[in-house]
Enzyme design. Structure first.
Site, short mmCIF file in Angstrom:
data_model
loop_
_atom_site.label_atom_id
_atom_site.label_comp_id
_atom_site.label_asym_id
_atom_site.label_seq_id
_atom_site.Cartn_x
_atom_site.Cartn_y
_atom_site.Cartn_z
N ASN A 54 28.69 7.93 -1.25
CA ASN A 54 28.24 8.33 0.08
C ASN A 54 28.89 7.52 1.20
O ASN A 54 29.00 8.00 2.33
CB ASN A 54 26.71 8.24 0.18
CG ASN A 54 26.08 9.40 -0.56
OD1 ASN A 54 26.56 10.53 -0.45
ND2 ASN A 54 25.03 9.15 -1.33
N HIS A 64 23.18 6.55 -10.39
CA HIS A 64 23.33 7.61 -9.37
C HIS A 64 24.09 8.79 -9.98
O HIS A 64 25.32 8.80 -10.01
CB HIS A 64 24.06 7.03 -8.15
CG HIS A 64 24.11 7.96 -6.98
ND1 HIS A 64 25.10 7.92 -6.03
CD2 HIS A 64 23.28 8.97 -6.60
CE1 HIS A 64 24.88 8.85 -5.13
NE2 HIS A 64 23.80 9.49 -5.45
N SER A 101 20.05 7.79 -3.49
CA SER A 101 21.38 8.03 -2.90
C SER A 101 21.76 6.91 -1.96
O SER A 101 22.93 6.77 -1.62
CB SER A 101 21.36 9.31 -2.06
OG SER A 101 20.97 10.40 -2.83
N GLU A 159 27.44 6.80 -10.83
CA GLU A 159 27.68 5.48 -10.22
C GLU A 159 26.63 4.55 -10.80
O GLU A 159 25.43 4.84 -10.69
CB GLU A 159 27.47 5.54 -8.70
CG GLU A 159 28.66 6.00 -7.89
CD GLU A 159 28.41 5.84 -6.39
OE1 GLU A 159 29.12 5.06 -5.75
OE2 GLU A 159 27.50 6.50 -5.86
N1 LIG Z 1 19.94 16.35 -4.23
C1 LIG Z 1 21.06 15.68 -4.44
O1 LIG Z 1 22.17 16.24 -4.32
C2 LIG Z 1 21.03 14.23 -4.86
C3 LIG Z 1 22.18 13.66 -5.43
C4 LIG Z 1 22.12 12.34 -5.88
C5 LIG Z 1 20.96 11.61 -5.77
N2 LIG Z 1 19.84 12.18 -5.20
C6 LIG Z 1 18.61 11.38 -5.14
O2 LIG Z 1 17.74 11.82 -6.18
C7 LIG Z 1 16.38 11.62 -5.79
C8 LIG Z 1 15.62 12.94 -5.90
O3 LIG Z 1 16.22 13.89 -5.05
P1 LIG Z 1 16.03 15.46 -5.25
O4 LIG Z 1 17.12 16.11 -4.47
O5 LIG Z 1 15.85 15.76 -6.70
O6 LIG Z 1 14.63 15.68 -4.50
P2 LIG Z 1 13.60 16.87 -4.70
O7 LIG Z 1 12.83 16.95 -3.42
O8 LIG Z 1 14.27 18.11 -5.21
O9 LIG Z 1 12.62 16.35 -5.87
C9 LIG Z 1 11.81 15.23 -5.72
C10 LIG Z 1 10.65 15.39 -6.69
O10 LIG Z 1 9.92 14.15 -6.72
C11 LIG Z 1 8.57 14.49 -6.85
N3 LIG Z 1 7.72 13.36 -6.49
C12 LIG Z 1 7.35 12.91 -5.26
N4 LIG Z 1 6.54 11.85 -5.36
C13 LIG Z 1 6.39 11.61 -6.69
C14 LIG Z 1 5.64 10.65 -7.44
N5 LIG Z 1 4.88 9.73 -6.84
N6 LIG Z 1 5.69 10.72 -8.78
C15 LIG Z 1 6.44 11.65 -9.40
N7 LIG Z 1 7.18 12.58 -8.75
C16 LIG Z 1 7.13 12.56 -7.41
C17 LIG Z 1 8.39 15.70 -5.94
O11 LIG Z 1 7.19 16.40 -6.24
C18 LIG Z 1 9.65 16.49 -6.28
O12 LIG Z 1 9.45 17.38 -7.38
C19 LIG Z 1 16.42 11.04 -4.38
O13 LIG Z 1 16.34 9.65 -4.45
C20 LIG Z 1 17.80 11.49 -3.86
O14 LIG Z 1 18.31 10.64 -2.87
C21 LIG Z 1 19.85 13.48 -4.76
#
Ligand SMILES: NC(=O)c1ccc[n+]([C@@H]2O[C@H](COP(=O)([O-])OP(=O)(O)OC[C@H]3O[C@@H](n4cnc5c(N)ncnc54)[C@H](O)[C@@H]3O)[C@@H](O)[C@H]2O)c1
Length: 297
Positions: A190, A140, A119, A152
């Site tokens: 963002n 993104h 993000s 994005e």
């Molecule tokens: N939540 C949102 O609304 C949103 C929107 C756009 C982008 N993002 C981005 O997406 C990404 C993930 O966010 P999320 O909300 O899904 O987080 P989340 O916490 O729901 O999921 C993250 C996952 O990554 C796993 N993980 C951690 N270390 C790891 C590794 N070494 N190998 C494999 N898996 C691993 C965790 O176990 C977890 O299941 C982030 O970069 C976030 O900024 C999130």
């Protein structure tokens, strides 16, 4: 030709990304650190596919095909051997992402494109952790991924035109609308959303109006589907704070400084929906009522 996809992380975004690729017919290897996390991800995908079936937009056969397209792995090394594209959607932590990109670079085929769903972290910085910066790009997706149309597409300093074109075209194949963006803090989504959320917190902090009043003004006055304080609760106040800090550090401009109320709430563990309390109360007794209210027309 992109055929084999690997998605790293089976959380909120990762399972949505895996679902979207698998439903479009791609073979997907989904990677997380534990089988538990993978099982939770698959359970969410199954529930979301059932929702699409209930709306009449998918058959049981297509659901089975979609699930059949997904394999799960706890070792990145085993999952990426035949990858054409890897989309990293692990936890938003710079050191973790740099480490994962180092591993992806080491184990994935030479021509594989390495994308990140970050993000806020610099694509250029992530690319520098690899020996193929021309093949590193931001993809993104928005939450919930199977529903939201926007992607994005963020070009790092060294991303090649070939890589950009492949990912732009691929996003259209998924039925998404890709938008070309350059790599500066907050990208576009963002950079515009977070100052609005921060300003709504500042408005509350200054006592101009209450939580529900601020959200009602933005919902009814600007036709936003939900108010900025509710949206912040859904995104996670810790995530909002982290993104604002990236923009504040990146631009060295005080206009991105996170409001002290946001900082305090995060320190107090009031993170929004995920912790049960943010600007609204999501405790079990209030949760159903609040969520129903939020989505009420
Ligand atoms: N939540 C949102 O609304 C949103 C929107 C756009 C982008 N993002 C981005 O997406 C990404 C993930 O966010 P999320 O909300 O899904 O987080 P989340 O916490 O729901 O999921 C993250 C996952 O990554 C796993 N993980 C951690 N270390 C790891 C590794 N070494 N190998 C494999 N898996 C691993 C965790 O176990 C977890 O299941 C982030 O970069 C976030 O900024 C999130």
């Amino acid at each position: 030709m992109i055929k084999n996809i690997v998605v790293i992380g089976a959380g909120t975004m990762g399972n949505g990304i895996a679902h979207t690729f698998a439903q479009s017919g791609f073979s997907v290897n989904l990677v997380d650190v534990s089988q538990d996390a993978l099982d939770r991800g698959l359970k969410t995908i199954t529930t979301n596919l059932d929702r699409i079936i209930a709306k009449g937009n998918l058959t049981e056969e297509q659901k089975a095909e979609t699930l059949g397209n997904i394999k799960t792995f706890t070792e990145l090394k085993d999952a990426v051997t035949h990858a054409d594209l890897i989309v990293e959607a692990a936890t938003e932590n710079q050191d973790l992402k740099l480490k994962i990109f180092g591993q992806m670079d080491e184990f994935a085929p030479e021509n594989c494109i390495l994308a990140t769903n970050t993000s806020s972290i610099s694509i250029t910085k992530i690319a520098a952790a690899t020996k193929r910066a021309d093949k590193v790009i931001g993809m993104h997706f928005m939450n919930p991924v199977p529903i939201m149309k926007l992607v994005e597409i963020i070009k790092g300093y060294s991303t090649s035109k070939e890589t950009f074109d492949a990912i732009y075209t691929m996003s259209k194949t998924l039925g998404k609308v890709p938008v070309e963006v350059n790599d500066y803090p907050g990208f576009v989504a963002n950079r515009i959303l977070m100052p609005m959320i921060n300003e709504s917190i500042e408005t509350l902090y200054n006592g101009v109006a209450g939580v529900e009043e601020i959200d009602t003004v933005m919902k009814l006055g600007m036709a936003h589907p939900m108010g900025p304080l509710q949206l912040a609760d859904f995104i996670g106040l810790d995530v909002c704070l982290a993104i604002l800090n990236v923009m504040y550090d990146g631009f060295k401009n005080p206009k991105y400084a996170p409001n002290p109320l946001l900082v305090n709430m995060v320190m107090a563990g009031k993170l929004g929906v995920k912790s049960g309390e943010g600007f609204y109360d999501y405790s079990e007794s209030k949760k159903a009522e609040k969520v129903a209210k939020m989505f009420a027309k």
